[in-house]
Design a protein around this motif. Structure first.
Motif, PDB file in Angstrom:
ATOM      1  N   TYR A 134      77.103 -15.266  35.419  1.00  0.00           N
ATOM      2  CA  TYR A 134      76.225 -15.878  36.376  1.00  0.00           C
ATOM      3  C   TYR A 134      75.384 -17.147  35.832  1.00  0.00           C
ATOM      4  CZ  TYR A 134      77.205 -11.424  38.574  1.00  0.00           C
ATOM      5  OH  TYR A 134      77.663 -10.274  39.310  1.00  0.00           O
ATOM      6  N   PRO A 135      75.230 -18.103  36.924  1.00  0.00           N
ATOM      7  CA  PRO A 135      74.085 -19.192  36.407  1.00  0.00           C
ATOM      8  C   PRO A 135      72.795 -18.600  36.467  1.00  0.00           C
ATOM      9  CG  PRO A 135      74.645 -19.181  38.865  1.00  0.00           C
ATOM     10  CD  PRO A 135      75.522 -17.994  38.339  1.00  0.00           C
ATOM     11  N   ILE A 136      71.783 -19.284  35.616  1.00  0.00           N
ATOM     12  CA  ILE A 136      70.554 -18.984  35.609  1.00  0.00           C
ATOM     13  C   ILE A 136      69.606 -20.140  35.674  1.00  0.00           C
ATOM     14  CG2 ILE A 136      71.227 -17.400  33.660  1.00  0.00           C
ATOM     15  CD1 ILE A 136      69.918 -19.162  31.625  1.00  0.00           C
ATOM     16  N   ASP A 137      68.401 -20.053  35.936  1.00  0.00           N
ATOM     17  CA  ASP A 137      67.140 -21.013  35.933  1.00  0.00           C
ATOM     18  C   ASP A 137      66.636 -20.706  34.754  1.00  0.00           C
ATOM     19  OD1 ASP A 137      68.352 -21.667  38.575  1.00  0.00           O
ATOM     20  OD2 ASP A 137      67.056 -20.325  39.461  1.00  0.00           O
ATOM     21  N   LEU A 138      65.968 -21.852  34.055  1.00  0.00           N
ATOM     22  CA  LEU A 138      65.198 -21.933  32.876  1.00  0.00           C
ATOM     23  C   LEU A 138      64.138 -23.033  33.168  1.00  0.00           C
ATOM     24  CD1 LEU A 138      67.488 -21.707  29.623  1.00  0.00           C
ATOM     25  CD2 LEU A 138      66.051 -19.937  30.701  1.00  0.00           C
ATOM     26  N   THR A 139      62.812 -22.448  32.635  1.00  0.00           N
ATOM     27  CA  THR A 139      61.614 -23.660  32.676  1.00  0.00           C
ATOM     28  C   THR A 139      61.205 -23.514  31.252  1.00  0.00           C
ATOM     29  OG1 THR A 139      59.822 -24.706  33.670  1.00  0.00           O
ATOM     30  CG2 THR A 139      60.086 -22.255  33.541  1.00  0.00           C
ATOM     31  N   GLY A 140      60.805 -24.638  30.730  1.00  0.00           N
ATOM     32  CA  GLY A 140      60.301 -24.936  29.435  1.00  0.00           C
ATOM     33  C   GLY A 140      59.712 -26.267  29.039  1.00  0.00           C
ATOM     34  N   VAL A 141      59.628 -26.659  27.780  1.00  0.00           N
ATOM     35  CA  VAL A 141      58.841 -27.770  27.324  1.00  0.00           C
ATOM     36  C   VAL A 141      60.059 -28.532  26.729  1.00  0.00           C
ATOM     37  CG1 VAL A 141      57.408 -29.083  25.784  1.00  0.00           C
ATOM     38  CG2 VAL A 141      56.503 -27.046  27.324  1.00  0.00           C
ATOM     39  N   VAL A 142      60.415 -29.767  27.085  1.00  0.00           N
ATOM     40  CA  VAL A 142      61.383 -30.564  26.357  1.00  0.00           C
ATOM     41  C   VAL A 142      61.058 -30.985  24.906  1.00  0.00           C
ATOM     42  CG1 VAL A 142      62.846 -32.732  26.384  1.00  0.00           C
ATOM     43  CG2 VAL A 142      62.185 -31.605  28.519  1.00  0.00           C
ATOM     44  N   GLY A 143      61.757 -30.516  24.041  1.00  0.00           N
ATOM     45  CA  GLY A 143      61.571 -30.913  22.523  1.00  0.00           C
ATOM     46  C   GLY A 143      62.349 -32.078  22.154  1.00  0.00           C
ATOM     47  N   TYR A 144      63.342 -31.852  21.209  1.00  0.00           N
ATOM     48  CA  TYR A 144      64.315 -32.531  20.625  1.00  0.00           C
ATOM     49  C   TYR A 144      65.340 -33.017  21.765  1.00  0.00           C
ATOM     50  CZ  TYR A 144      68.784 -34.284  18.502  1.00  0.00           C
ATOM     51  OH  TYR A 144      69.977 -34.743  18.182  1.00  0.00           O
ATOM     52  N   ILE A 145      65.553 -34.357  21.866  1.00  0.00           N
ATOM     53  CA  ILE A 145      66.547 -34.883  22.563  1.00  0.00           C
ATOM     54  C   ILE A 145      67.453 -35.922  21.862  1.00  0.00           C
ATOM     55  CG2 ILE A 145      66.906 -36.431  24.735  1.00  0.00           C
ATOM     56  CD1 ILE A 145      64.323 -35.856  25.570  1.00  0.00           C
ATOM     57  N   PHE A 163      69.816 -31.488  23.935  1.00  0.00           N
ATOM     58  CA  PHE A 163      68.175 -31.555  23.891  1.00  0.00           C
ATOM     59  C   PHE A 163      67.885 -30.074  23.631  1.00  0.00           C
ATOM     60  CE2 PHE A 163      69.487 -30.964  28.457  1.00  0.00           C
ATOM     61  CZ  PHE A 163      68.723 -30.082  28.692  1.00  0.00           C
ATOM     62  N   HIS A 164      66.630 -29.571  23.170  1.00  0.00           N
ATOM     63  CA  HIS A 164      65.998 -28.420  23.267  1.00  0.00           C
ATOM     64  C   HIS A 164      65.112 -28.148  24.115  1.00  0.00           C
ATOM     65  CE1 HIS A 164      67.011 -28.388  18.397  1.00  0.00           C
ATOM     66  NE2 HIS A 164      68.168 -28.295  19.215  1.00  0.00           N
ATOM     67  N   LEU A 165      64.939 -26.878  24.626  1.00  0.00           N
ATOM     68  CA  LEU A 165      64.063 -26.389  25.675  1.00  0.00           C
ATOM     69  C   LEU A 165      63.173 -25.307  25.022  1.00  0.00           C
ATOM     70  CD1 LEU A 165      63.521 -27.465  28.613  1.00  0.00           C
ATOM     71  CD2 LEU A 165      64.476 -25.594  29.138  1.00  0.00           C
ATOM     72  N   LYS A 166      61.823 -25.367  25.054  1.00  0.00           N
ATOM     73  CA  LYS A 166      60.802 -24.571  24.274  1.00  0.00           C
ATOM     74  C   LYS A 166      60.161 -23.820  25.152  1.00  0.00           C
ATOM     75  CE  LYS A 166      59.335 -26.098  20.433  1.00  0.00           C
ATOM     76  NZ  LYS A 166      58.559 -26.774  19.447  1.00  0.00           N
ATOM     77  N   ASP A 167      59.913 -22.359  25.080  1.00  0.00           N
ATOM     78  CA  ASP A 167      58.904 -21.781  25.859  1.00  0.00           C
ATOM     79  C   ASP A 167      57.680 -21.638  24.936  1.00  0.00           C
ATOM     80  OD1 ASP A 167      59.214 -19.770  23.970  1.00  0.00           O
ATOM     81  OD2 ASP A 167      59.842 -18.120  25.178  1.00  0.00           O
ATOM     82  N   HIS A 168      56.508 -20.907  25.789  1.00  0.00           N
ATOM     83  CA  HIS A 168      55.323 -20.969  25.020  1.00  0.00           C
ATOM     84  C   HIS A 168      55.335 -19.968  24.137  1.00  0.00           C
ATOM     85  CE1 HIS A 168      55.769 -17.081  27.639  1.00  0.00           C
ATOM     86  NE2 HIS A 168      55.005 -16.742  26.961  1.00  0.00           N
ATOM     87  N   ARG A 169      56.540 -19.270  23.591  1.00  0.00           N
ATOM     88  CA  ARG A 169      56.356 -18.410  22.542  1.00  0.00           C
ATOM     89  C   ARG A 169      57.034 -19.207  21.312  1.00  0.00           C
ATOM     90  NH1 ARG A 169      57.477 -14.297  26.272  1.00  0.00           N
ATOM     91  NH2 ARG A 169      59.962 -14.626  26.031  1.00  0.00           N
ATOM     92  N   ILE A 199      57.748 -30.732  31.149  1.00  0.00           N
ATOM     93  CA  ILE A 199      58.219 -29.532  31.680  1.00  0.00           C
ATOM     94  C   ILE A 199      59.242 -29.836  32.514  1.00  0.00           C
ATOM     95  CG2 ILE A 199      57.611 -27.472  33.116  1.00  0.00           C
ATOM     96  CD1 ILE A 199      55.765 -27.974  30.606  1.00  0.00           C
ATOM     97  N   CYS A 200      60.352 -29.017  31.903  1.00  0.00           N
ATOM     98  CA  CYS A 200      61.686 -29.020  32.463  1.00  0.00           C
ATOM     99  C   CYS A 200      62.207 -27.921  33.220  1.00  0.00           C
ATOM    100  CB  CYS A 200      62.644 -29.532  31.460  1.00  0.00           C
ATOM    101  SG  CYS A 200      64.412 -29.916  31.907  1.00  0.00           S
ATOM    102  N   VAL A 201      62.932 -28.131  34.203  1.00  0.00           N
ATOM    103  CA  VAL A 201      63.564 -26.898  35.082  1.00  0.00           C
ATOM    104  C   VAL A 201      64.966 -27.138  35.301  1.00  0.00           C
ATOM    105  CG1 VAL A 201      63.723 -25.818  37.258  1.00  0.00           C
ATOM    106  CG2 VAL A 201      61.543 -26.074  36.388  1.00  0.00           C
ATOM    107  N   LEU A 202      65.693 -26.252  34.520  1.00  0.00           N
ATOM    108  CA  LEU A 202      67.270 -26.315  34.916  1.00  0.00           C
ATOM    109  C   LEU A 202      67.532 -25.410  35.594  1.00  0.00           C
ATOM    110  CD1 LEU A 202      68.112 -26.254  30.714  1.00  0.00           C
ATOM    111  CD2 LEU A 202      67.483 -27.944  32.348  1.00  0.00           C
ATOM    112  N   ASN A 228      59.151 -32.497  35.346  1.00  0.00           N
ATOM    113  CA  ASN A 228      57.819 -31.909  35.867  1.00  0.00           C
ATOM    114  C   ASN A 228      57.911 -31.741  37.145  1.00  0.00           C
ATOM    115  OD1 ASN A 228      56.423 -32.702  33.211  1.00  0.00           O
ATOM    116  ND2 ASN A 228      56.624 -34.756  33.542  1.00  0.00           N
ATOM    117  N   PRO A 229      58.310 -30.743  37.648  1.00  0.00           N
ATOM    118  CA  PRO A 229      58.327 -30.218  39.075  1.00  0.00           C
ATOM    119  C   PRO A 229      57.117 -29.924  39.577  1.00  0.00           C
ATOM    120  CG  PRO A 229      59.246 -28.810  37.901  1.00  0.00           C
ATOM    121  CD  PRO A 229      59.110 -29.692  36.949  1.00  0.00           C
ATOM    122  N   TRP A 230      56.732 -30.079  40.827  1.00  0.00           N
ATOM    123  CA  TRP A 230      55.426 -29.835  41.347  1.00  0.00           C
ATOM    124  C   TRP A 230      55.462 -28.311  41.895  1.00  0.00           C
ATOM    125  CZ3 TRP A 230      54.555 -34.744  44.484  1.00  0.00           C
ATOM    126  CH2 TRP A 230      54.310 -35.701  43.621  1.00  0.00           C
TER     127      TRP A 230
END
Length: 264
Positions: A134-145, A163-169, A199-202, A228-230
């Motif tokens: 199944y497809p998923i949605d992710l949100t996190g902070v963009v790191g390495y590109i 690119f890397h996506l990082k969460d708050h942990r 902030i990035c949302v996939l 940076n979605p609102w």
């Protein structure tokens, strides 16, 4: 008068009527090369389901079901056989919908203003608990590109950007954008600085496995990137990332459902 059913209450092999948003759609081909169309439909409760249209009704439903619009759809056929992509589902629903000749469509006002992302926890991806069908949605902070570069995918040469996506942990997931998503994301990155917390949302991305590593990939089509979605989760994520030892803010004035930049 038709009785409308929630998507999570649909039963197979019977005609039903629904009120939904055309969340996503894509043009495709059937096994004989004829034009066809796939939809992801979502109701006001956030439940999504895959709907499909054969080439006989392609032009009709392409006209009647524009993306991001709400519709009342009657006489839909509910099936428990996802015959189109049995191991590559388009929505996390045990059934699918077929739209055909008897199906009726009528515009209706919006039933929900907020976004319909269904975010997956990073830990579920990293530990491979998530179902890769199944497809998923992710949100996190963009790191390495990484750099925009050519690659071969499914025996076809495409551009990609890792690119890397990082969460708050501080958990990181390795992501790769393919096709048109890659150069579009590369253009967006030029506005980033090292000091920015981006902030990035996939949305509608896929979990894949390569050489024992977990990857999250988007190849265009149904997949999108929001920069940076609102949405409320953006400010929560930024607060968690910048202040990991402080409680989350209680008040939030973000506008749900819109975005400052979308790549699709």
């Amino acid at each position: 008068m038709a009785e409308f059913c929630r998507l999570d209450k649909l039963l197979p092999w019977k005609k039903s009527s629904i009120r939904v948003k055309v969340y996503r759609r894509r043009e495709t081909e059937d096994s004989e090369g004829n034009p066809a169309m796939d939809f992801i439909l979502a109701d006001k409760y956030g439940k999504k389901i895959h709907a499909t249209v054969s080439h006989q009704y392609f032009h009709r439903f392409k006209r009647d079901l524009p993306e991001d619009q709400w519709r009342e759809i009657t006489n839909v056929h509910v099936s428990d056989q996802n015959w189109n992509h049995p191991t590559h589902m388009l929505a996390r629903h045990q059934y699918m919908i077929t739209l055909d000749g008897p199906t009726g469509v009528r515009p209706i006002p919006s039933l929900r203003d907020s976004h319909m992302f269904d975010f997956t926890d990073f830990n579920q991806v990293i530990t491979r608990v998530v179902d890769a069908a199944y497809p998923i949605d992710l949100t996190g902070v963009v790191g390495y590109i990484g750099k925009l570069q050519p690659t071969e995918l499914d025996n076809e040469e495409k551009t990609c950007i890792p690119f890397h996506l990082k969460d708050h942990r501080n958990q990181e997931i390795y992501c790769v954008a393919y096709g048109q998503l890659a150069p579009d994301f590369n253009i967006q990155r030029r506005s980033f600085t090292q000091a920015d917390t981006v902030i990035c949302v996939l949305s509608e991305w896929r979990v894949t496995f390569h050489n024992g590593e977990v990857l999250v990939t988007g190849e265009g089509g149904l997949a999108r990137i929001f920069i940076n979605p609102w949405i409320e989760e953006r400010d929560v994520m930024r607060h968690r990332f910048l202040h990991p030892d402080v409680e989350e803010p209680q008040d939030n004035n973000s506008v749900a459902g819109s975005s400052s930049a979308v790549i699709c």
